[in-house]
Motif scaffolding. Structure first.
Motif, mmCIF file in Angstrom:
data_model
loop_
_atom_site.group_PDB
_atom_site.id
_atom_site.type_symbol
_atom_site.label_atom_id
_atom_site.label_comp_id
_atom_site.label_asym_id
_atom_site.label_seq_id
_atom_site.Cartn_x
_atom_site.Cartn_y
_atom_site.Cartn_z
ATOM 1 N N GLY A 147 48.477 52.289 41.047
ATOM 2 C CA GLY A 147 49.139 51.629 39.939
ATOM 3 C C GLY A 147 48.162 50.936 39.007
ATOM 4 O O GLY A 147 47.083 50.515 39.418
ATOM 5 N N SER A 166 51.929 51.366 34.631
ATOM 6 C CA SER A 166 52.822 50.210 34.726
ATOM 7 C C SER A 166 53.272 49.765 33.339
ATOM 8 O O SER A 166 52.445 49.511 32.463
ATOM 9 C CB SER A 166 52.097 49.051 35.422
ATOM 10 O OG SER A 166 52.904 47.894 35.387
ATOM 11 N N GLU A 171 57.788 54.086 37.091
ATOM 12 C CA GLU A 171 58.149 52.675 36.916
ATOM 13 C C GLU A 171 58.816 52.399 35.569
ATOM 14 O O GLU A 171 59.444 51.347 35.399
ATOM 15 C CB GLU A 171 56.919 51.773 37.087
ATOM 16 C CG GLU A 171 56.468 51.640 38.521
ATOM 17 C CD GLU A 171 55.426 50.554 38.720
ATOM 18 O OE1 GLU A 171 55.316 50.061 39.857
ATOM 19 O OE2 GLU A 171 54.719 50.189 37.754
ATOM 20 N N MET A 184 55.523 46.339 43.067
ATOM 21 C CA MET A 184 55.156 47.513 43.846
ATOM 22 C C MET A 184 56.063 47.715 45.058
ATOM 23 O O MET A 184 56.312 48.844 45.457
ATOM 24 C CB MET A 184 53.678 47.416 44.263
ATOM 25 C CG MET A 184 53.153 48.658 44.977
ATOM 26 S SD MET A 184 53.406 50.228 44.082
ATOM 27 C CE MET A 184 52.230 50.041 42.727
ATOM 28 N N THR A 229 58.941 49.602 43.821
ATOM 29 C CA THR A 229 58.510 50.965 43.487
ATOM 30 C C THR A 229 58.366 51.816 44.735
ATOM 31 O O THR A 229 58.861 52.950 44.799
ATOM 32 C CB THR A 229 57.169 50.916 42.719
ATOM 33 O OG1 THR A 229 57.345 50.149 41.511
ATOM 34 C CG2 THR A 229 56.696 52.316 42.355
ATOM 35 N N LEU A 251 49.382 53.200 49.354
ATOM 36 C CA LEU A 251 49.057 52.367 48.201
ATOM 37 C C LEU A 251 47.545 52.254 48.056
ATOM 38 O O LEU A 251 46.842 51.895 49.001
ATOM 39 C CB LEU A 251 49.674 50.976 48.376
ATOM 40 C CG LEU A 251 49.370 49.950 47.275
ATOM 41 C CD1 LEU A 251 49.905 50.414 45.929
ATOM 42 C CD2 LEU A 251 49.959 48.587 47.652
ATOM 43 N N TRP A 308 51.396 39.053 45.953
ATOM 44 C CA TRP A 308 52.262 40.170 45.586
ATOM 45 C C TRP A 308 53.653 39.963 46.162
ATOM 46 O O TRP A 308 53.822 39.399 47.258
ATOM 47 C CB TRP A 308 51.684 41.489 46.101
ATOM 48 C CG TRP A 308 50.521 42.011 45.320
ATOM 49 C CD1 TRP A 308 49.523 41.290 44.757
ATOM 50 C CD2 TRP A 308 50.241 43.390 45.043
ATOM 51 N NE1 TRP A 308 48.619 42.121 44.148
ATOM 52 C CE2 TRP A 308 49.043 43.420 44.304
ATOM 53 C CE3 TRP A 308 50.875 44.592 45.361
ATOM 54 C CZ2 TRP A 308 48.464 44.605 43.865
ATOM 55 C CZ3 TRP A 308 50.304 45.782 44.923
ATOM 56 C CH2 TRP A 308 49.114 45.779 44.175
#
Length: 198
Positions: free
Chosen positions: A10, A41, A78, A87, A90, A105, A118
Motif C-alpha cells: 500500500g 491509497s 481501496e 489496512m 482492506t 502485507l 495502525w
C-alpha cells in the motif's frame, strides 16, 4: 487447492518511483510471492493530503509504470472502500472477495516502527503474514518480531516520492528516479501548480 500468494503493497504512490518497483520485485523473489498488488491509497490516515495528486492520476501512472512487470499490478481496490483507508478493513475485504488468494502485507521498517498506531494492528499481525523491507534509520530487532512478521533484505533505495516532486519543481533531472514511461506525465502533473491536486 494451492492459494495464490499475493503481496499487498500500500501507498500513496505520489508518484510511483523506481524504489517502489525494485522493492516489489525483490519481495516476489525473497518472500515467495506470486504477485504483488500495489494498492494506491486514496487517503492515508497517517498522511496529510495537501500535496496529494488526484487518485485516478496516481493510479494511471502506476499502471503505466508496471506494464513491463506482469507480476506487479496497480490496484484501485481501496477506491471503492469507505474512507479513510484502514489496512485492516482492506485485508478483510480482500480475503472475502478473493478466497483463492493468500495475502501478505508488505511494509517498510519505518511503518513497522509505528505499526502499533495502525487500526487493529494486533488483528493484522494475528491473521496475516507481514513482510518488512529495510529503511535507513529504522533498525529492527528480529528477535522480537512476532511469528507472522519477517524482514527481508531487499536492499536500500535512496529515492522517495517527495524527492521526485522536489526535483520536478526545481527543474532537475528525474530520469534515474522514476520509470521513463511516466517521466513526461509526472513532470506535467507535479510542475509547480495545483492542477489535478485534491
Amino acid at each position: 487447492m494451492k492459494k495464490i500468494k499475493t503481496g499487498i503493497y500500500g501507498g500513496s504512490f505520489n508518484p510511483i518511483h523506481n524504489g517502489h518497483i525494485a522493492i516489489a520485485r525483490k519481495m516476489i523473489e525473497l518472500a515467495g510471492l506470486d504477485e504483488v498488488w500495489l494498492m494506491v491509497s486514496p487517503q492515508n490516515p497517517l498522511k496529510h493530503s495537501v500535496d496529494l495528486l488526484d487518485e485516478q492520476l496516481r493510479l494511471d501512472m502506476t499502471r503505466i509504470a508496471l506494464e513491463p512487470y506482469p507480476q506487479l499490478k496497480a490496484c484501485d481496490y481501496e477506491f471503492h472502500l469507505p474512507r479513510p483507508s484502514y489496512m485492516w478493513h482492506t485485508l478483510q475485504s480482500l480475503t472475502r472477495d478473493y478466497p483463492e488468494r493468500e495475502f501478505t502485507l508488505l511494509i517498510g521498517a519505518d511503518n513497522w516502527a509505528v505499526f502499533d498506531r495502525w487500526y487493529h494492528a494486533d488483528d493484522i499481525i494475528a491473521h496475516y503474514p507481514i513482510a518488512i523491507y529495510p529503511r535507513t534509520g529504522y533498525p529492527i530487532d528480529t528477535a522480537r518480531l512476532p511469528q507472522t512478521v519477517k524482514i527481508f533484505d531487499t536492499g536500500l533505495y535512496d529515492v522517495s516520492s517527495t524527492l521526485v516532486r522536489q526535483y520536478i519543481n526545481e527543474g532537475k533531472d528525474i530520469t534515474r528516479l522514476i520509470p521513463s514511461e511516466i517521466t513526461a506525465l509526472a513532470q506535467q502533473y507535479y510542475k509547480g501548480d495545483a492542477k489535478g491536486k485534491q
